[in-house]
Design a protein around this motif. Structure first.
Motif, PDB file in Angstrom:
ATOM      1  N   ASN A   1      -2.951  -3.195 -10.373  1.00  9.48           N
ATOM      2  CA  ASN A   1      -2.541  -1.792 -10.472  1.00  9.48           C
ATOM      3  C   ASN A   1      -3.322  -0.880  -9.529  1.00  9.48           C
ATOM      4  OD1 ASN A   1      -4.961  -1.943 -11.843  1.00  9.48           O
ATOM      5  ND2 ASN A   1      -4.333  -0.537 -13.472  1.00  9.48           N
ATOM      6  N   GLU A   2      -4.466  -1.333  -9.016  1.00  4.35           N
ATOM      7  CA  GLU A   2      -5.242  -0.478  -8.118  1.00  4.35           C
ATOM      8  C   GLU A   2      -5.146  -0.915  -6.660  1.00  4.35           C
ATOM      9  OE1 GLU A   2      -9.230  -0.343  -9.518  1.00  4.35           O
ATOM     10  OE2 GLU A   2      -8.733   0.701 -11.395  1.00  4.35           O
ATOM     11  N   THR A   3      -5.153  -2.230  -6.406  1.00  5.43           N
ATOM     12  CA  THR A   3      -5.199  -2.712  -5.021  1.00  5.43           C
ATOM     13  C   THR A   3      -3.816  -2.985  -4.428  1.00  5.43           C
ATOM     14  OG1 THR A   3      -5.349  -5.049  -5.672  1.00  5.43           O
ATOM     15  CG2 THR A   3      -7.423  -3.793  -5.494  1.00  5.43           C
ATOM     16  N   GLY A   4      -2.793  -3.183  -5.266  1.00  2.00           N
ATOM     17  CA  GLY A   4      -1.462  -3.505  -4.763  1.00  2.00           C
ATOM     18  C   GLY A   4      -1.296  -4.951  -4.341  1.00  2.00           C
TER      19      GLY A   4
ATOM     20  N   GLU B   1       0.840  -1.201   0.000  1.00  2.00           N
ATOM     21  CA  GLU B   1       0.000   0.000   0.000  1.00  2.00           C
ATOM     22  C   GLU B   1       0.871   1.244   0.000  1.00  2.00           C
ATOM     23  OE1 GLU B   1      -3.670   2.033   2.561  1.00  2.00           O
ATOM     24  OE2 GLU B   1      -2.534   0.332   3.378  1.00  2.00           O
ATOM     25  N   ALA B   2       0.466   2.202  -0.814  1.00  3.74           N
ATOM     26  CA  ALA B   2       1.111   3.516  -0.826  1.00  3.74           C
ATOM     27  C   ALA B   2       0.039   4.568  -0.565  1.00  3.74           C
ATOM     28  CB  ALA B   2       1.789   3.767  -2.172  1.00  3.74           C
ATOM     29  N   THR B   3       0.372   5.580   0.192  1.00  2.00           N
ATOM     30  CA  THR B   3      -0.577   6.662   0.491  1.00  2.00           C
ATOM     31  C   THR B   3      -0.131   7.929  -0.219  1.00  2.00           C
ATOM     32  OG1 THR B   3       0.645   7.259   2.499  1.00  2.00           O
ATOM     33  CG2 THR B   3      -1.152   5.663   2.719  1.00  2.00           C
TER      34      THR B   3
ATOM     35  N   TYR C   1      -0.128   0.865  -9.165  1.00  2.00           N
ATOM     36  CA  TYR C   1       1.035   0.059  -8.803  1.00  2.00           C
ATOM     37  C   TYR C   1       1.562  -0.714 -10.016  1.00  2.00           C
ATOM     38  CZ  TYR C   1      -0.843   0.806  -4.113  1.00  2.00           C
ATOM     39  OH  TYR C   1      -1.325   1.374  -2.967  1.00  2.00           O
ATOM     40  N   SER C   2       2.875  -0.987  -9.992  1.00  2.00           N
ATOM     41  CA  SER C   2       3.490  -1.800 -11.046  1.00  2.00           C
ATOM     42  C   SER C   2       4.776  -2.421 -10.530  1.00  2.00           C
ATOM     43  CB  SER C   2       3.772  -0.961 -12.304  1.00  2.00           C
ATOM     44  OG  SER C   2       4.714   0.064 -12.001  1.00  2.00           O
TER      45      SER C   2
END
Length: 283
Positions: free
Chosen positions: A63-66, A21-23, A48-49
């Motif tokens: 790419n959306e949930t990680g 997770e990134a904020t 995400y990638s």
């Protein structure tokens, strides 16, 4: 940041192994005007990638949930660890990287294999009990207890003539051997690993007992007699002697010689054939 995870090398394809997770301090504004979902501000939207560390494309990140997922079979014997670089990029083009370290736990999926299909050894028939005959070696590509192996003689050990060190693979003579009784021992040797589900394989150990010169040659007759005329031609054959020898190979080869009774050298014996011939005129 560094994420770490340990998984079995037999993890199922399409199984999720971790979620990263990134904020982003920016806001993501949305609108549902007229029933249509649209972004008014995408600066805080993170995607995400995977950018490095997965050369065989065995992993995937949503790419959306990680969520990181295994998408191809893994094999610890080919690649035991992964150092994956993860990228998080927001809607405004700003990004940061994080790292995922994956360790594959070993499964007992490799059969221990001998380094030779057939081992050949020779042993003198007068060897003492305890003599080292040969040593076999097997390799197991697994690790830890899955790679530990034990050796045993599965068959062919007539009269328990040999013993095996279960740890080293060394084969020793116990007791005695006699080439005239058994010339060749054909042992089937087994190696088994220590996995929960044990795997094993076999090899052949061919032990040939070599001869020791323990038997004297014996003439086929104790006494040879013949009669010839005094004008027997020089070089003419008188008779042929022969012997037997219970040894084998070079130890069974004999040579002949006249050791007495031929002071005047009237006769000669061929050292290899045993033929006795007249060498001088007789009277």
């Amino acid at each position: 940041d560094l994420y770490t995870v340990a998984i079995s090398e037999h993890v199922a394809v399409n199984m999720s192994i971790i979620q990263v997770e990134a904020t982003d301090a920016d806001q993501v504004a949305t609108s549902t005007s007229s029933g249509t979902f649209v972004y008014l501000n995408r600066n805080g939207l993170v995607t995400y990638s995977i950018t490095a560390g997965d050369p065989l494309n065995q992993l995937s990140i949503h790419n959306e949930t990680g969520v990181v997922t295994v998408v191809k079979p893994l094999n610890r014997e080919i690649n035991a660890t992964y150092n994956v670089t993860l990228n998080a990029t927001d809607g405004g083009g700003r990004y940061s990287n994080s790292y995922l370290y994956i360790q594959l736990d070993d499964e007992n999926d490799n059969i221990p294999l001998f380094t030779e299909e057939v081992y050949n050894a020779t042993l003198l028939e007068n060897s003492m009990s305890g003599t080292l005959v040969t040593q076999v070696t097997a390799l197991d590509l697994d690790i830890s207890y899955n790679a530990n192996v034990t050796y045993s003689i599965a068959s062919g050990n007539v009269n328990e003539t040999f013993r095996m060190n279960a740890t080293s693979g060394e084969i020793f003579l116990q007791g005695s051997v006699d080439r005239e009784r058994i010339e060749i021992y054909l042992l089937i040797v087994n190696v088994t690993d220590y996995g929960t589900v044990q795997l094993s394989s076999d090899t052949i150990v061919n032990i040939t007992i070599t001869d020791v010169n323990e038997f004297p040659p014996v003439f086929t007759k104790l006494l040879y007699t013949t009669e010839i005329y005094e004008n027997h031609s020089i070089g003419g054959l008188v008779l042929t002697v022969s012997t037997t020898d219970a040894d084998s190979g070079v130890n069974s080869l004999v040579t002949y010689a006249i050791i007495s009774g031929n002071d005047l050298q009237h006769f000669h014996i061929d050292p290899f054939t045993g033929e006795i011939r007249v060498m001088q005129n007789l009277d």
